[in-house]
Design a protein around this motif. Sequence first.
Motif, short mmCIF file in Angstrom:
data_model
loop_
_atom_site.label_atom_id
_atom_site.label_comp_id
_atom_site.label_asym_id
_atom_site.label_seq_id
_atom_site.Cartn_x
_atom_site.Cartn_y
_atom_site.Cartn_z
N PRO A 175 7.72 6.30 1.05
CA PRO A 175 6.27 6.18 0.86
C PRO A 175 5.91 5.29 -0.33
N LYS A 176 6.69 5.41 -1.41
CA LYS A 176 6.44 4.58 -2.59
C LYS A 176 6.63 3.10 -2.26
N GLU A 177 7.69 2.78 -1.54
CA GLU A 177 7.94 1.38 -1.15
C GLU A 177 6.85 0.86 -0.21
N ARG A 178 6.37 1.70 0.69
CA ARG A 178 5.28 1.28 1.60
C ARG A 178 4.00 1.03 0.81
N TYR A 179 3.74 1.87 -0.18
CA TYR A 179 2.55 1.70 -1.01
C TYR A 179 2.64 0.40 -1.82
N ILE A 180 3.78 0.14 -2.41
CA ILE A 180 3.97 -1.08 -3.19
C ILE A 180 3.81 -2.31 -2.29
N ALA A 181 4.39 -2.26 -1.09
CA ALA A 181 4.26 -3.38 -0.15
C ALA A 181 2.79 -3.61 0.23
N LEU A 182 2.04 -2.52 0.41
CA LEU A 182 0.62 -2.64 0.73
C LEU A 182 -0.13 -3.29 -0.42
N LEU A 183 0.17 -2.88 -1.65
CA LEU A 183 -0.49 -3.48 -2.82
C LEU A 183 -0.14 -4.95 -2.98
N LYS A 184 1.08 -5.33 -2.65
CA LYS A 184 1.46 -6.74 -2.72
C LYS A 184 0.69 -7.56 -1.69
N ARG A 185 0.53 -7.00 -0.50
CA ARG A 185 -0.18 -7.70 0.58
C ARG A 185 -1.69 -7.73 0.32
N CYS A 186 -2.22 -6.66 -0.24
CA CYS A 186 -3.66 -6.53 -0.47
C CYS A 186 -3.90 -5.99 -1.88
N PRO A 187 -3.77 -6.82 -2.90
CA PRO A 187 -3.85 -6.33 -4.28
C PRO A 187 -5.18 -5.67 -4.65
N ASP A 188 -6.26 -6.02 -3.98
CA ASP A 188 -7.58 -5.47 -4.31
C ASP A 188 -7.99 -4.30 -3.41
N ILE A 189 -7.08 -3.79 -2.62
CA ILE A 189 -7.44 -2.78 -1.62
C ILE A 189 -8.05 -1.52 -2.24
N LEU A 190 -7.63 -1.17 -3.45
CA LEU A 190 -8.13 0.05 -4.08
C LEU A 190 -9.61 -0.06 -4.47
N GLN A 191 -10.14 -1.29 -4.52
CA GLN A 191 -11.57 -1.47 -4.82
C GLN A 191 -12.43 -1.20 -3.58
N SER A 192 -11.81 -1.22 -2.40
CA SER A 192 -12.58 -1.10 -1.16
C SER A 192 -12.29 0.16 -0.36
N ILE A 193 -11.05 0.62 -0.42
CA ILE A 193 -10.60 1.71 0.44
C ILE A 193 -10.27 2.93 -0.42
N SER A 194 -10.69 4.11 0.05
CA SER A 194 -10.44 5.32 -0.73
C SER A 194 -8.96 5.70 -0.73
N ILE A 195 -8.56 6.41 -1.77
CA ILE A 195 -7.19 6.90 -1.88
C ILE A 195 -6.85 7.79 -0.68
N LYS A 196 -7.80 8.60 -0.27
CA LYS A 196 -7.58 9.49 0.88
C LYS A 196 -7.27 8.69 2.13
N GLU A 197 -7.99 7.58 2.36
CA GLU A 197 -7.76 6.75 3.55
C GLU A 197 -6.42 6.01 3.45
N ILE A 198 -6.09 5.52 2.26
CA ILE A 198 -4.81 4.84 2.08
C ILE A 198 -3.66 5.83 2.30
N ALA A 199 -3.81 7.04 1.77
CA ALA A 199 -2.78 8.07 1.96
C ALA A 199 -2.59 8.37 3.44
N SER A 200 -3.68 8.50 4.17
CA SER A 200 -3.59 8.77 5.60
C SER A 200 -2.87 7.64 6.32
N PHE A 201 -3.21 6.41 5.98
CA PHE A 201 -2.55 5.25 6.59
C PHE A 201 -1.05 5.26 6.28
N LEU A 202 -0.69 5.60 5.06
CA LEU A 202 0.73 5.63 4.66
C LEU A 202 1.46 6.88 5.16
#
Length: 188
Positions: free
Chosen positions: A142-169
């Motif tokens: 899960p940590k590696e998937r999260y890091i990969a997501l942040l590399k692909r979309c560095p600004d994602i935390l400004q738009s998407i809630s932690i709850k939604e990101i957690a669900s996706f991961l």
Amino acid sequence: MGNFNSFIDNLDMDFWHEICAKNGKLCHYKKGEFFVQQGDVIRYMGIVKEGYFKYVVTDSKGNEHITGLVLPGTFVGDYLSTTKKIPCMTSIVAATNVEVLACNCEVLNIVFNENRELHQQLSDLLFHDVYKRYLDMHRLSPKERYIALLKRCPDILQSISIKEIASFLNVTPTYLSRIRKEITFENK
């Protein structure tokens, strides 16, 4: 923001924007409204102008899980439902108030019938994207998937809630918070 859906990197999005602009109309969805519900055959595809949609499936216990997101400037739709005219396996729900340039799916099918190479290209790109995500669920933590997501979309935390990101991961929000804290301390 980087492309959440990596298949977009290999498409001529100007071409698709033009098709939607020429054949579609601007539609507004309020947060929580369905673009399409699981079990229905989709009637529209489109390009998101503002806001974002989430792809949602419900498990046997009634819990919702986010399987994908559609951010501004990218496609919203269901490829299999559009091309095969079969029921959608997910619901597409407005996660915020959304503006989308929506076009009847028949327009997309006409484009595909006129250009089989384009149809094959999109099919291949979607398959590759989904297969990679599937493999990543098994080969990355899960940590590696999260890091990969942040590399692909560095600004994602400004738009998407932690709850939604957690669900996706496919982790709990609490577990994602632990991962975020761990990454913060590693970077100090």
